[in-house]
Design an enzyme around this catalytic site. Structure first.
Site, PDB file in Angstrom:
ATOM      1  N   HIS A   1      -7.118  45.470  84.222  1.00  0.00           N
ATOM      2  CA  HIS A   1      -7.154  46.248  82.974  1.00  0.00           C
ATOM      3  C   HIS A   1      -5.774  46.853  82.659  1.00  0.00           C
ATOM      4  CE1 HIS A   1     -11.843  46.636  82.968  1.00  0.00           C
ATOM      5  NE2 HIS A   1     -11.402  45.392  83.039  1.00  0.00           N
TER       6      HIS A   1
ATOM      7  N   ARG B   1     -22.215  56.279  83.977  1.00  0.00           N
ATOM      8  CA  ARG B   1     -21.080  55.861  83.128  1.00  0.00           C
ATOM      9  C   ARG B   1     -20.882  56.866  81.987  1.00  0.00           C
ATOM     10  NH1 ARG B   1     -20.371  50.025  80.014  1.00  0.00           N
ATOM     11  NH2 ARG B   1     -18.620  50.607  78.686  1.00  0.00           N
TER      12      ARG B   1
ATOM     13  N   TYR C   1      -6.747  47.196  76.935  1.00  0.00           N
ATOM     14  CA  TYR C   1      -6.797  48.431  77.727  1.00  0.00           C
ATOM     15  C   TYR C   1      -5.448  49.155  77.733  1.00  0.00           C
ATOM     16  CZ  TYR C   1     -11.388  47.289  79.707  1.00  0.00           C
ATOM     17  OH  TYR C   1     -12.718  47.022  79.871  1.00  0.00           O
TER      18      TYR C   1
ATOM     19  N   ASN D   1     -16.820  47.040  88.579  1.00  0.00           N
ATOM     20  CA  ASN D   1     -15.678  47.864  88.188  1.00  0.00           C
ATOM     21  C   ASN D   1     -15.599  49.152  88.981  1.00  0.00           C
ATOM     22  OD1 ASN D   1     -14.151  46.536  86.235  1.00  0.00           O
ATOM     23  ND2 ASN D   1     -15.743  46.872  84.685  1.00  0.00           N
TER      24      ASN D   1
ATOM     25  N   CYS E   1     -12.234  39.594  86.505  1.00  0.00           N
ATOM     26  CA  CYS E   1     -12.365  40.340  85.260  1.00  0.00           C
ATOM     27  C   CYS E   1     -12.415  39.325  84.129  1.00  0.00           C
ATOM     28  CB  CYS E   1     -11.142  41.234  85.099  1.00  0.00           C
ATOM     29  SG  CYS E   1     -11.100  42.077  83.510  1.00  0.00           S
TER      30      CYS E   1
HETATM   31  C1  G6P Z   1     -14.435  44.076  79.593  1.00  0.00           C
HETATM   32  C2  G6P Z   1     -14.016  44.226  81.001  1.00  0.00           C
HETATM   33  C3  G6P Z   1     -15.143  44.405  81.946  1.00  0.00           C
HETATM   34  C4  G6P Z   1     -16.075  45.484  81.464  1.00  0.00           C
HETATM   35  C5  G6P Z   1     -16.547  45.183  80.065  1.00  0.00           C
HETATM   36  C6  G6P Z   1     -17.279  46.384  79.503  1.00  0.00           C
HETATM   37  O1  G6P Z   1     -14.655  42.787  79.281  1.00  0.00           O
HETATM   38  O2  G6P Z   1     -13.219  43.199  81.470  1.00  0.00           O
HETATM   39  O3  G6P Z   1     -14.615  44.764  83.191  1.00  0.00           O
HETATM   40  O4  G6P Z   1     -17.178  45.591  82.316  1.00  0.00           O
HETATM   41  O5  G6P Z   1     -15.514  44.886  79.202  1.00  0.00           O
HETATM   42  O6  G6P Z   1     -18.119  45.985  78.480  1.00  0.00           O
HETATM   43  P1  G6P Z   1     -19.318  46.900  77.980  1.00  0.00           P
HETATM   44  O7  G6P Z   1     -20.048  46.066  77.011  1.00  0.00           O
HETATM   45  O8  G6P Z   1     -20.116  47.289  79.192  1.00  0.00           O
HETATM   46  O9  G6P Z   1     -18.679  48.100  77.370  1.00  0.00           O
HETATM   47 MN    MN Z   2     -12.749  43.743  83.574  1.00  0.00          MN
END
Ligand code: G6P
Ligand code: MN
Length: 432
Positions: free
Chosen positions: A198, A93, A252, A147, A168
């Site tokens: 998103h 990531r 987003y 994702n 989601c």
């Molecule tokens: C959001 C999205 C998810 C994503 C998450 C990331 O809620 O809907 O798809 O995985 O944020 O969160 P993080 O804490 O991993 O940055």
């Molecule tokens: Mn999501």
């Protein structure tokens, strides 16, 4: 007997799901809950698994928690399979995020090139899981949270026969924000949502059945309401733009409508407090310290620091709706099938759908308003090419996918990002 499997069971999100299943045990009596992970995730799986066992014991529900690294054992005769895996873990990531930023392009987990790269690593694994499900639990439901969830769902619906719904936490968190703005319970909130994962817009908002769309847009414009996902920098739209758009966009969408500002913020963050992936690595470290405490027997508050906080509200209630044939409406990723004539029938979109034992039946929407149509169509075209690239490993398709993404300003830069991406991700890309 009701068997549920979570692939990526060692994830720090698992207590969120356990909590959701415990809360709903009366209507959704999961007798066997399998947490499946891979060898490299074994340590985390054990820590999370022990916490899960303490949580069900504390709650007094007779749910057997099984930990395994054996996919066949996990999938055999399963009823529901949920996925929350991360190919390449947070390290991948972080490179997804950092590489585009060097070129002045958004580096984010799911939006822009990062989502493309995550899809290339993830789709082959998910399609392989589908093939195993076809062997060992062909009638099970695959509830995918992995994702980029919309793109992954697109790949599964196009390339396997497994029944699937993509989920989601985003729409749920938008509804929580609306509820907060009116000091009501989330159950009082109704929204109509349209778009892609998103990339959703709420164009109708009601509280206790009363239309509040204009009123809520006023709140957005004056800054007294906001979609505040923990993982997205909180830059506001101008009041004028909020009124002009006259829809409630998921956070987003700031990556598109405030691209310049968001990229600058992401670059500054990367240089100071770290990318979101790097920040998440710290949050996770802390979470796993907490999880190891033998006195902890509930979902800790700290989990709310993750963007996917409350994701079990979506995942577990959708499973329960299917299991109990409830016909509730949820916002999910599913096949268009005429929901809007402005997208091809076979592509996936994210919108309100009636969920019953046969799956998701999206609510007819009609033509997309012109102000959001172009963005949705062009991101969808990018997503379709992204799936095709992930399945074929064809370089030119990958290059075109990145080049038509609205957040990539130059095909030459697309090529540079792609080359760097392919280079560092080599071991996760059997198809290339
Ligand atoms: C959001 C999205 C998810 C994503 C998450 C990331 O809620 O809907 O798809 O995985 O944020 O969160 P993080 O804490 O991993 O940055
Ligand atoms: Mn999501």
């Amino acid at each position: 007997k009701l068997k549920v499997v979570t692939i990526g069971g060692g994830s720090s999100y698992t207590p969120e799901l356990i909590d959701g299943f415990i809360k709903r045990y009366a209507e959704l009596p999961v007798t066997d809950y399998y947490l499946l992970d891979i060898e490299e995730g074994k340590e985390k799986l054990e820590i999370v698994g022990k916490l899960a066992q303490r949580m069900v014991q504390q709650a007094g529900v007779p749910m057997n928690i099984h930990l395994t690294l054996d996919r066949e054992e996990a999938l055999k005769d399963a009823d529901f399979v949920t996925t929350q895996l991360r190919v390449g873990f947070l390290e991948a990531r972080i490179t997804d995020e950092r590489i585009p930023l060097k070129y002045g392009v958004l580096g984010q987990e799911t939006t822009g090139p990062g989502g493309f790269m995550k899809a290339q690593r993830t789709i082959p694994v998910l399609l392989d899981i589908c093939r195993d499900m076809e062997k060992w639990c062909p009638n099970a439901w695959l509830i995918n949270f992995t994702n980029p969830a919309g793109i992954v769902t697109e790949a599964i619906t196009r390339h396997s026969n497994i029944k699937t719904i993509g989920i989601c936490s985003g729409a749920n968190s938008m509804m929580m924000d609306i509820a907060k703005a009116y000091s009501v319970e989330k159950s009082a909130v109704d929204t109509r949502i349209i778009g892609l994962n998103h990339l959703i817009f709420a164009d109708r908002i009601a509280i206790h059945g009363e239309d509040k769309t204009d009123d809520f847009i006023n709140k957005l414009a004056e800054g007294s309401a906001n979609n505040s996902l923990k993982n997205i920098p909180d830059i506001g739209f101008t009041a004028r733009f909020a009124q002009a758009l006259h829809m409630y966009p998921i956070s987003y969408l700031k990556y598109f409508f405030l691209n310049r500002e968001m990229v600058e913020t992401a670059q500054q963050d990367a240089a100071t407090k770290g990318t979101r992936g790097e920040q998440t690595r710290e949050i996770e470290k802390r979470l796993f310290e907490l999880y190891q405490d033998e006195h902890l027997n509930h979902k800790p508050k700290e989990l709310e620091k993750r963007g996917g906080a409350w994701y079990s509200d979506t995942a577990c209630s959708i499973i329960s709706t299917i299991y109990n044939d409830k016909k509730e409406i949820h916002v999910v990723n599913t096949v268009n099938n005429g929901t809007t004539p402005d997208l091809p029938d076979h592509v996936t979109l994210e919108t309100n759908a009636v969920i019953d034992k046969h799956g998701a039946h999206p609510v007819a929407y009609g033509r997309l308003p012109v102000k959001i149509r172009g963005l949705i169509q062009s991101v969808k075209a990018y997503e379709e090419l992204t799936v095709e690239a992930a399945v074929t490993g064809d370089y030119d398709t990958a290059l075109l996918a990145l080049s038509i993404n609205p957040l990539v300003p130059s095909a030459t830069i697309a090529e540079q990002i792609l080359d760097e991406y392919l280079d560092v991700n080599q071991r996760y890309l059997p198809q290339y």
